[in-house]
Write an enzyme that holds these catalytic residues in place. Sequence first.
Site, mmCIF file in Angstrom:
data_model
loop_
_atom_site.group_PDB
_atom_site.id
_atom_site.type_symbol
_atom_site.label_atom_id
_atom_site.label_comp_id
_atom_site.label_asym_id
_atom_site.label_seq_id
_atom_site.Cartn_x
_atom_site.Cartn_y
_atom_site.Cartn_z
ATOM 1 N N GLY A 7 30.435 50.227 44.342
ATOM 2 C CA GLY A 7 29.445 48.835 44.112
ATOM 3 C C GLY A 7 29.273 48.181 45.500
ATOM 4 C CB VAL A 11 32.606 41.678 45.154
ATOM 5 C CG1 VAL A 11 33.961 42.049 45.279
ATOM 6 C CG2 VAL A 11 32.324 40.239 44.312
ATOM 7 C CG ASP A 32 25.208 50.032 44.326
ATOM 8 O OD1 ASP A 32 25.993 49.026 44.344
ATOM 9 O OD2 ASP A 32 24.171 49.986 43.660
ATOM 10 C CB SER A 119 34.912 45.641 37.097
ATOM 11 O OG SER A 119 34.440 46.669 38.191
ATOM 12 C CG ASN A 120 35.776 39.600 36.178
ATOM 13 O OD1 ASN A 120 37.172 39.793 36.034
ATOM 14 N ND2 ASN A 120 35.087 39.019 36.784
ATOM 15 N NE ARG A 151 38.071 32.008 43.374
ATOM 16 C CZ ARG A 151 37.349 32.750 42.825
ATOM 17 N NH1 ARG A 151 38.051 32.942 41.455
ATOM 18 N NH2 ARG A 151 36.461 33.087 43.163
ATOM 19 C CG HIS A 175 41.062 37.484 37.180
ATOM 20 N ND1 HIS A 175 41.345 36.399 37.943
ATOM 21 C CD2 HIS A 175 39.960 37.872 37.385
ATOM 22 C CE1 HIS A 175 40.364 36.235 38.769
ATOM 23 N NE2 HIS A 175 39.398 37.237 38.436
#
Length: 311
Positions: A7, A11, A32, A119-120, A151, A175
């Site tokens: 990817g 990111v 990619d 990846s989400n 964060r 997450h």
Amino acid sequence: MKVTVVGAGAVGASCAEYIAIKNFVAEVVLLDIKENFAEGKAMDLMQTSSLNDFDTRIIGSTNDYSKTKNSDIAVITSGIPRKPGMTREELIGINAGIVRDVSKQILQYSPNAILIIVSNPMDTMTYLTHQISDIPKNRIIGMGGALDSARFKYRLAEALECPISDVDGMVIGGHSDTGMIPLTRIATRNSIRVSNFISEERIEQVLNDTKVGGATLTKMLGTSAWYAPGAAVSALVHSISCDKKKIFPCSALLEGEYGLNNLCIGVPVILGRNGIESIVEIDLNDNEKNALKESAEGVVKTNNLLTNLNT
């Protein structure tokens, strides 16, 4: 050391950049599906090497997994990013198929690779990778807690009005905007509990701002953030590559730890050359234990969606 990043979007490219700049691996392969996209990103990054003083070789590839052969570590960032108003869980239908296919192709050419899943929905994608692969659990790591903790520390330093190097804190749990658990009780400024410096109300605000950290940026940027996620991945890769054995909260497959089984969720782990060297069990109070249990229930609910997707 050879690292593959699948990817080449924001990111993935940031991840490759930070790894290269730290100059601790010999080669980064950026891959990619978009024609010439990874090649262009790799060339652009390589043209910074004399300016940023690194010797890491970055190569790009359009969907040619043979170029990833014998990778020590593979980072999977593939999939669609969040848009404003979307939850991470809403990405599961598309991203599950992508992560499944990418994982299989990576392991075909690099059967000994350590996989880092970005990846989400990340905890579920990490769990899926365990389900479809036949590699030891220590070699599959979900990146989420490291980013959430970064964060958290940013928000703590903001509230404390102090240098971020003074601050230490950790986020465990899923997450997700509702699942993450910033451990405010044990957060410190130079080893002193933050409750000595700021009010409970301000600490609660830090907690809430941390939990919506990703959503806040998605709303502002129109897509997912990339600098901090890329930096978080590079920190994990650094600890593994150099056998630093640093502690990060990562999504790991639990088999009894924290009273949880058969799911991946963010807990402190020691990262070294073998990937997850060990899972660290810390003492949680009753409120934190209940929050982790509730977070785990949310992760399992998302995991159950995989059955409906025939993955």
